[in-house]
Design a protein around this motif. Sequence first.
Motif: not given
Length: 491
Positions: A276, A279, A308, A404
């Motif tokens: 997370s 990103l 995320r 994702c």
Amino acid sequence: MRWRWWDASDRAPVPADLYPCALTGTQKAPLHCARATTVLASPHGHPPPLYKMLRDPPVHVNASFGLMGAVGVAVNIVLFVVDIVSDALLAYVLWRQAVDATDEAASEEAMTWFIITLCIIVIPMVILNLFSLLWYYQNKLCLGDYCVLHKMSRGQATVRVILHLLLLGPLIRYLDIMRYGLKMQREVREVEMGEHGAVMRRTPKGEVHAVLQMVISRDTAMLDMMHSFLQDAPQLVFQIFLLYRSPEIITGTDTNNTFTIAVQVWKVLVGVMAISWSLVSYQDELRRSVPNKEQLSCGGTTTCLFWRSGMVASRVIAIATFASIIPPEEENNHSVFFPRMTSDGRVFIPFALIAGIVLFVHWVIMTVWIHAQNTTFCSNDEGSRRPVLELLYNGVMGIVHIFCYINLKDTPSRKRMTFFYTISFAENTTMIAVWYVEMRQAYQLWFLVTMVFSVEALWMIGLCSLIGYYAFLHPDHNRIVSGRNQASWRE
């Protein structure tokens, strides 16, 4: 000759010498190095028109490194160290479990898990450090005298090579970001602008540090994201899969492997956080590299982390849970990855293999879909695509899209997001539903319901955070709400 252009306030002409990355009349950065020279390139991988470059200052002019920047680097360092320690500890406890096993079959199986875990740890780190060294070298080709290695002594460059050989390249990159960021902030002087008075400007040396800090930050953010999807994501799926392989963990009757279980759970939590954070950091660095893009606020960063984390956690739990399905009649069979004949003559295909097939099909669909968007990340001097490199890049992004979504086009992304998350939600729900049906006799009802609820609830938390971010906290949310926006580049 050197170009001259007006500063942002149109008050006085500023020599290009103050901005080392500005184009000169005799040099131009190679386009194949667009990744390392985003200060010169547009979001689509090719340089902006000359009139644009004469009108607008380079992106690094507005670069800054304050408290939040230092905190971000510190968080990256802490996550990297924690990740390395947890990897080493995880490998050790799995090895001890294999060595201490009294049953030969169980020992062989545990050793297999140890070897797979070790491969997931080491191979991505080797790839990551090779790319890091390659990008240091590419910066030399792209930026010439303004590359990172050129500004170091031979001893400093040797230290960096040695650390990369020890698979610690990302750590030295974080320290370089901190180093150049602090130097950039110190190299600020008061400059007289005639009748307009004095203004604060970075010195030429400060501008060099700003270029270096921006380039190395961008490269490091991309490396962090590569690390997340080459190592952390597969490790998450595999460790959750291993937890399911021991039903006594769920029932609470296993008291011999408590430490091993704790390390595996800890690694899962660290992995979700690392993915997370990488990103969000990558998204923030991309915004920094594009002119006139506002940075994420603290509230926006926090909401993006929830977005995320929720989506990634839901995805990896669903995949690992589905792959862990073992019918009661196959519980004593230690082969979980290859088809085999059962005693009654049927062919049994393990669910771990089925999960792999599902993910492969998902990757193919995502790669074709991304390619159909006509991305131009790998373009030549004329701005046209390089088909082979572009397809390779799209394939890598297809792997990322297993877990994702990342926006790869500087266009409104609502329809693309809807397409991706609809597919992901359908896959997650189908996988956890199949697990519930197949394993309802193996686990107690409370555990079955808890896992189904966790997958769906985490996905909803991610979705609500996504909606909240774009509705209220996106730096361009006013244009998004009014419908006049162009979606933020590659968010």
